[in-house]
Structures are given as C-alpha cells and as structure tokens.
Enzyme design. Sequence first.
Site, PDB file in Angstrom:
ATOM      1  N   THR A  11      51.650  42.443  47.540  1.00 20.82           N
ATOM      2  CA  THR A  11      50.311  42.714  48.081  1.00 20.82           C
ATOM      3  C   THR A  11      50.245  42.283  49.546  1.00 20.82           C
ATOM      4  O   THR A  11      49.734  43.018  50.392  1.00 20.82           O
ATOM      5  CB  THR A  11      49.233  41.999  47.243  1.00 20.82           C
ATOM      6  N   TYR A  47      52.490  33.054  47.800  1.00 12.27           N
ATOM      7  CA  TYR A  47      51.273  33.228  48.596  1.00 12.27           C
ATOM      8  C   TYR A  47      51.534  32.837  50.052  1.00 12.27           C
ATOM      9  O   TYR A  47      51.317  33.626  50.970  1.00 12.27           O
ATOM     10  CB  TYR A  47      50.174  32.366  47.995  1.00 12.27           C
TER      11      TYR A  47
HETATM   12  P1  NAD Z   1      39.402  36.944  45.656  1.00 11.34           P
HETATM   13  O1  NAD Z   1      40.520  36.784  44.681  1.00 11.34           O
HETATM   14  O2  NAD Z   1      38.013  36.731  45.164  1.00 11.34           O
HETATM   15  O3  NAD Z   1      39.443  38.372  46.354  1.00 11.34           O
HETATM   16  C1  NAD Z   1      40.614  39.109  46.550  1.00 11.34           C
HETATM   17  C2  NAD Z   1      40.305  40.569  46.268  1.00 11.34           C
HETATM   18  O4  NAD Z   1      41.481  41.362  46.491  1.00 11.34           O
HETATM   19  C3  NAD Z   1      39.892  40.820  44.817  1.00 11.34           C
HETATM   20  O5  NAD Z   1      38.763  41.652  44.766  1.00 11.34           O
HETATM   21  C4  NAD Z   1      41.116  41.490  44.218  1.00 11.34           C
HETATM   22  O6  NAD Z   1      40.794  42.325  43.111  1.00 11.34           O
HETATM   23  C5  NAD Z   1      41.660  42.256  45.405  1.00 11.34           C
HETATM   24  N1  NAD Z   1      43.080  42.564  45.321  1.00 11.34           N
HETATM   25  C6  NAD Z   1      44.101  41.723  45.000  1.00 11.34           C
HETATM   26  N2  NAD Z   1      45.271  42.380  45.042  1.00 11.34           N
HETATM   27  C7  NAD Z   1      44.982  43.661  45.419  1.00 11.34           C
HETATM   28  C8  NAD Z   1      45.780  44.815  45.630  1.00 11.34           C
HETATM   29  N3  NAD Z   1      47.106  44.789  45.476  1.00 11.34           N
HETATM   30  N4  NAD Z   1      45.155  45.960  46.003  1.00 11.34           N
HETATM   31  C9  NAD Z   1      43.806  46.007  46.150  1.00 11.34           C
HETATM   32  N5  NAD Z   1      43.017  44.950  45.940  1.00 11.34           N
HETATM   33  C10 NAD Z   1      43.601  43.785  45.585  1.00 11.34           C
HETATM   34  O7  NAD Z   1      39.726  35.961  46.869  1.00 11.34           O
HETATM   35  P2  NAD Z   1      38.856  35.599  48.157  1.00 11.34           P
HETATM   36  O8  NAD Z   1      38.600  34.148  48.121  1.00 11.34           O
HETATM   37  O9  NAD Z   1      37.719  36.521  48.294  1.00 11.34           O
HETATM   38  O10 NAD Z   1      39.916  35.860  49.316  1.00 11.34           O
HETATM   39  C11 NAD Z   1      39.857  37.003  50.149  1.00 11.34           C
HETATM   40  C12 NAD Z   1      40.958  36.932  51.195  1.00 11.34           C
HETATM   41  O11 NAD Z   1      40.780  35.774  52.014  1.00 11.34           O
HETATM   42  C13 NAD Z   1      42.363  36.824  50.595  1.00 11.34           C
HETATM   43  O12 NAD Z   1      43.261  37.580  51.381  1.00 11.34           O
HETATM   44  C14 NAD Z   1      42.687  35.359  50.715  1.00 11.34           C
HETATM   45  O13 NAD Z   1      44.067  35.124  50.808  1.00 11.34           O
HETATM   46  C15 NAD Z   1      41.960  34.997  52.007  1.00 11.34           C
HETATM   47  N6  NAD Z   1      41.635  33.566  52.031  1.00 11.34           N
HETATM   48  C16 NAD Z   1      40.635  33.068  51.257  1.00 11.34           C
HETATM   49  C17 NAD Z   1      40.381  31.708  51.258  1.00 11.34           C
HETATM   50  C18 NAD Z   1      39.287  31.103  50.417  1.00 11.34           C
HETATM   51  O14 NAD Z   1      39.161  29.894  50.385  1.00 11.34           O
HETATM   52  N7  NAD Z   1      38.444  31.877  49.760  1.00 11.34           N
HETATM   53  C19 NAD Z   1      41.150  30.851  52.050  1.00 11.34           C
HETATM   54  C20 NAD Z   1      42.176  31.389  52.802  1.00 11.34           C
HETATM   55  C21 NAD Z   1      42.403  32.751  52.806  1.00 11.34           C
END
Ligand code: NAD
Length: 313
Positions: free
Chosen positions: A91, A144
């Site tokens: 991904t 990750y």
């Molecule tokens: P989340 O898991 O709620 O959201 C991720 C979304 O991506 C989900 O809706 C999932 O269904 C979708 N997804 C996963 N793999 C996929 C694929 N192959 N194709 C299409 N859709 C796919 O997580 P989040 O907290 O909303 O994180 C969003 C982004 O922010 C991510 O990239 C994450 O790495 C980054 N991030 C988040 C945090 C945090 O604390 N929330 C911190 C650092 C980075």
Amino acid sequence: MKKILVTGGAGFVGSHLCERLLNDGNEVICLDNYFTGSKENIVHLLKNPYFEAIRHDITMPFFIEVDEIYNLACPASPVHYQFNPIKTIKTSVMGSINMLGLAKRIKAKILHASTSEVYGDPEVHPQVESYWGNVNPIGSRSCYDEGKRCAESLFVNYHLQNDVNIKIIRIFNTYGPRMHPNDGRVVSNFIVQALKGEDITIFGDGKQTRSFQYVDDLVEGMIRMMNTDDSFIGPVNIGNPGEFNMLELANKVLELTGSKSKLTFLPLPDDDPVKRKPDISLAKKMLNNWSPVIPLEEGLIKTIDYFKENLKK
Ligand code: NAD
Ligand code: UDP
C-alpha cells in the site's frame, strides 16, 4: 472550485479531511478499499452532490482528472498494519507509485501522509525533520515504518526526476472522533476501556511518551501545507508538542470519564518507541504560523463524547 482526490478518505483522518475540503467549497472524490475505514465515517457526506466515494485499492492503478491528491490510504494502527504486513508495504510503495504516476500524468499536486514513525525509536528529542531516524528494518513495525520511508523517497524522486509537484508531511499521533473503537491505538483503547469499565491496558511500565494531536489541528496543517509555494516540498512535522506518558494519559481518561477502571500492565510490544515529540518550528515558519490549538483535555472530551454515542449503537 478544485477537484480533489483523497485516498483513504473513509478512514479516521481522511473522513475529517473530506468533510473540511467540502466545507471549503471543493469537489471531493474519496478512494478507499474499506480495510480499516468505513462507510459509516462518510455516510453523512454522501448526500452532498460534490462528494463521491469510490471503492478502490490503491495498489492497483486508478485514473481520474483532479487538481490535487491527498494520499492517506494506509492502515495506521500497529494492530492493523501488522495484520497483513506485506499488504501494508504494498500500500505504501505500490500505492504511492500509482498515485505519483497519476499526479505526473494529469499534472496534479500531491500531498503524502508520512509519519513520525520514520524516526523510529528516536535518539534525537524532540524530533526535527533533519533527523534521519532509528528504525529496525526487519522488526515488527518495519512494514509500516520502512514502507513510509520508501514512500518519502518515491515522492522526492518523482519530484526531482519528473518534476511532480509534491508535499510531504510527517504526522505525529493523532486522535479524535471516528477512530475505530477496536483500532488498537492507545487513545481509543483507553477511552473505550474506561467507558466499558474494563481494565486499562498499559503496555510496559507506561513511562513511554507520545505527543497527541487533535484531528482538526492536523487537517488544518494538511491544507496549509498543500497551499504552500511549489518550492516547499517538506517533509514537515505536523503534531502537538505536548508530551505525555501512558500513565498520565490513562489517568486523564479516568478523570474525564469518571470511570472506576483499574490499570493492568501488559508486555511492551517489540520496538515500541520510548519517546516521541515533534519539533514544529518548520511548520510554524512555513505554514503561516500554524500550531495546534486544541489542548489534550479539550480534545479528549470531544473524543469521549463521540465514543459514548458510538458505543450505544
Ligand atoms: P485509518 O486506518 O483510519 O485510515 C486509513 C484508510 O486507508 C482507511 O480508510 C483504509 O480503509 C484505507 N486503506 C488502507 N489500505 C488501502 C488501500 N490499499 N487502498 C485504498 N484504501 C486503503 O488511519 P488514519 O489514522 O486515518 O491514518 C490516515 C493516514 O495518516 C495514514 O496514511 C497514516 O499512516 C497517516 N498517519 C496517521 C497518524 C495518526 O495518528 N492517525 C499518524 C501518522 C500518520
Ligand atoms: N499502548 C498502551 N496500551 C494500549 C495501546 C497502546 O499502553 O492499549 C501504548 C503503546 O505501547 C505505545 C503508545 O501506547 O507506547 C502509543 O501506541 P499507539 O499504538 O497508539 O501508537 P504508536 O505506538 O504507533 O505511536
């Protein structure tokens, strides 16, 4: 009106971003395979004629004409990203290649949601963007961390080699409404446990620290980053510098929920970073004096209210 693609738009952060971009008067296309996201998160947006949700996995190519792309698709909780580590790497890597190829072809600006995990278990504290990090390349978090590091390299090289207009942000731990109740991250775990009267699960001795940012502050930072001059590509830290250990967080959640839950101590997962706190000087300088405005207690109260409703369903 801009046409904007949000990958991972049905996830926790993505759904808030879609909502904000629509409120700002844009047309938004949400792309999601619903691995960790859900339709529930975006159902309230579906009645908006300028919103469209498409089920698609970004490891497969996708074609559309848009002005901007926010690339968020990737499971973010250790429990979820370790469920299928190879898929997590695909991904980040193949998904980024597909989205960068799209951006190159249609000349769209593309922002990547990278992470503080690129710093691994940091030896520099607080973490500055110039620090290269301390990641175990073969550990249980590497699918990750290394996936995200490779994605940063892909973004930078598409910029240098193909002149793609890119932006990279490094997001620090973010919480708020619409986190999945079983997502396994600490804020949702503690709140759900407290509300259900279950034991609060502290991993290790609970002295490890994290800096928790409320989701609205992140969304504001993301949009400001997308709107910076083309010459500024980042990476830039987006996080709240308030640093708390897990015992402090647990006690805060107990106080705010009025719960009688007890603390229980479980083994610390492999390679769990000992401390984490963003240096946000660059964000302040480049993002029009951006800094988080929602303190932990206020954000926790909003999140507790959300989970109180969510758990009734
Ligand atoms: P989340 O898991 O709620 O959201 C991720 C979304 O991506 C989900 O809706 C999932 O269904 C979708 N997804 C996963 N793999 C996929 C694929 N192959 N194709 C299409 N859709 C796919 O997580 P989040 O907290 O909303 O994180 C969003 C982004 O922010 C991510 O990239 C994450 O790495 C980054 N991030 C988040 C945090 C945090 O604390 N929330 C911190 C650092 C980075
Ligand atoms: N953690 C905890 N109890 C839980 C879940 C997590 O003590 O029920 C700890 C975890 O070991 C880590 C911190 O909380 O030290 C943050 O974990 P999270 O999974 O939210 O984010 P990350 O480790 O990716 O920063």
